[in-house]
Design a protein around this motif. Structure first.
Motif, PDB file in Angstrom:
ATOM      1  N   ALA A   1     -31.649 -25.843  -8.641  1.00 27.03           N
ATOM      2  CA  ALA A   1     -32.754 -26.726  -8.246  1.00 27.03           C
ATOM      3  C   ALA A   1     -33.704 -27.000  -9.395  1.00 27.03           C
ATOM      4  O   ALA A   1     -34.289 -28.076  -9.485  1.00 27.03           O
ATOM      5  CB  ALA A   1     -33.516 -26.104  -7.075  1.00 27.03           C
ATOM      6  N   ARG A   2     -33.872 -26.023 -10.286  1.00 30.42           N
ATOM      7  CA  ARG A   2     -34.765 -26.178 -11.444  1.00 30.42           C
ATOM      8  C   ARG A   2     -34.094 -25.571 -12.658  1.00 30.42           C
ATOM      9  O   ARG A   2     -33.598 -24.443 -12.598  1.00 30.42           O
ATOM     10  CB  ARG A   2     -36.112 -25.487 -11.208  1.00 30.42           C
ATOM     11  CG  ARG A   2     -36.924 -26.038 -10.040  1.00 30.42           C
ATOM     12  CD  ARG A   2     -38.240 -25.277  -9.930  1.00 30.42           C
ATOM     13  NE  ARG A   2     -39.017 -25.710  -8.789  1.00 30.42           N
ATOM     14  CZ  ARG A   2     -38.888 -25.206  -7.567  1.00 30.42           C
ATOM     15  NH1 ARG A   2     -38.002 -24.252  -7.344  1.00 30.42           N
ATOM     16  NH2 ARG A   2     -39.638 -25.643  -6.574  1.00 30.42           N
TER      17      ARG A   2
ATOM     18  N   GLU B   1     -35.589 -37.266 -14.749  1.00 32.15           N
ATOM     19  CA  GLU B   1     -35.422 -35.905 -14.245  1.00 32.15           C
ATOM     20  C   GLU B   1     -35.813 -34.836 -15.251  1.00 32.15           C
ATOM     21  O   GLU B   1     -35.742 -33.650 -14.956  1.00 32.15           O
ATOM     22  CB  GLU B   1     -33.958 -35.698 -13.813  1.00 32.15           C
ATOM     23  CG  GLU B   1     -33.624 -36.491 -12.562  1.00 32.15           C
ATOM     24  CD  GLU B   1     -32.132 -36.655 -12.360  1.00 32.15           C
ATOM     25  OE1 GLU B   1     -31.396 -36.778 -13.346  1.00 32.15           O
ATOM     26  OE2 GLU B   1     -31.704 -36.657 -11.187  1.00 32.15           O
TER      27      GLU B   1
ATOM     28  N   ARG C   1     -31.305 -32.755 -10.701  1.00 32.08           N
ATOM     29  CA  ARG C   1     -32.469 -31.976 -10.284  1.00 32.08           C
ATOM     30  C   ARG C   1     -33.428 -31.866 -11.469  1.00 32.08           C
ATOM     31  O   ARG C   1     -33.024 -32.086 -12.620  1.00 32.08           O
ATOM     32  CB  ARG C   1     -32.047 -30.577  -9.815  1.00 32.08           C
ATOM     33  CG  ARG C   1     -31.128 -30.593  -8.586  1.00 32.08           C
ATOM     34  CD  ARG C   1     -31.861 -31.016  -7.332  1.00 32.08           C
ATOM     35  NE  ARG C   1     -31.007 -31.029  -6.154  1.00 32.08           N
ATOM     36  CZ  ARG C   1     -30.744 -29.971  -5.401  1.00 32.08           C
ATOM     37  NH1 ARG C   1     -31.246 -28.787  -5.719  1.00 32.08           N
ATOM     38  NH2 ARG C   1     -29.961 -30.075  -4.341  1.00 32.08           N
TER      39      ARG C   1
END
Length: 312
Positions: free
Chosen positions: A162-163, A211, A184
């Protein structure tokens, strides 16, 4: 041995021919002695020699070096090489435009790192990352970058972080790979302002800019690192000394079951880096070695409660 181009504004170079063990040792020693933001070292095999094969060392300086001091340092490894070292002055145009000219595309997993002249060679199922000559490290043609790209590709087959945090982003190739594969948010930092500018431009050219947030910062102490944590994936393709120094401040930024990918490590340096991160509670998942350079994939140790035993 080191990825990419000479330091920003480099105008001086030292070169010496030496047998492979000495060439690698000289480049490694000088690389650890000088600030990597000001000095870049490279050891490579000389091709098309009339008599056998050999190796050379090239050292690029951001400022005019003290030649006597550099020779003394080289002499600690090889007195013969110190006497044979040649210093020269060069213009940016001698290496910036030529640095990627003629380089073939590099294919690692789903990624293809290429120049504009090979844009049409990227297949429809591949993730193309276009990198042109620039004042920063990271062309994809070095074992460290290839090892990191292979790790990102492998991680992407099992999960979708996610990160992501990319420390020492250089040209931004790893940050772009993560952004293009995972779709992401990615935080990419570098101690070098020019590298950050270059990486941001590359991200725009590769349609990955939305992003990726780029940050000019040394270490991991700036507020945006804490604000963006926890990171499910942390990438750091730099050198042994700064990697060891980042182990402790990096650990609180890592998600509970996060992954860390480390590179910029000679095979002989890998265990030293691994020990620093094991001390912070990380375990080795996979070790990749490409052309004498190691990439380590690590994971946080998760202590899960034991299942209750059935009563008799």
């Amino acid at each position: 041995m080191l990825e990419g181009l000479p330091p920003n504004g480099a105008s001086h170079m030292m070169r010496v021919d030496a047998p492979e063990p000495e060439a690698r040792a000289i480049a490694e020693f000088l690389g650890e002695t000088f600030d990597p933001a000001e000095v870049a070292t490279s050891a490579f095999e000389i091709e098309d020699r009339a008599e056998g094969s050999g190796w050379a060392v090239e050292v690029y300086f951001g400022e005019p070096p003290d030649e006597d001091e550099v020779r003394e340092l080289v002499a600690l490894v090889s007195p013969a090489a110190a006497a044979a070292a040649v210093f020269s002055t060069l213009e940016k145009k001698d290496w910036v435009s030529a640095s990627l000219e003629g380089l073939a595309p590099v294919r690692i997993g789903r990624f293809v790192v290429h120049g504009a002249h090979d844009r049409d060679s990227v297949g429809p199922s591949a993730i193309g990352i276009e990198i042109e000559a620039a004042l920063a490290f990271g062309t994809g043609h070095h074992g460290t970058t290839q090892g990191c790209l292979a790790a990102i590709d492998s991680i992407g087959k099992r999960s979708r972080p996610a990160r992501t945090l990319d420390v020492g982003t250089g040209t931004g190739v790893l940050a772009m790979a993560a952004a293009r594969l995972f779709h992401r948010p990615v935080l990419a930092s570098d101690i070098d302002k020019v590298a950050v500018t270059t990486a941001r431009a590359n991200a725009r050219a590769n349609k990955a800019a939305p992003e990726i947030r780029f940050l000019h910062a040394p270490g991991l102490g700036a507020g945006p690192f804490r604000a963006g944590a926890p990171f499910d994936l942390i990438l750091a393709n730099i050198l042994l000394a700064p990697l060891k120094g980042l182990a402790k401040p990096m650990r609180p930024l890592l998600a509970r079951e996060g992954r860390v990918v480390l590179s910029g490590l000679l095979d002989s340096h890998a265990n030293a880096a691994l020990a620093a991160y094991r001390a912070q509670g990380l375990r080795l998942v996979r070790r990749r070695s490409i052309a004498g350079w190691t990439t380590l994939e690590l994971a946080a140790r998760v202590h899960r409660p034991k299942a209750p035993q059935a009563r008799r």
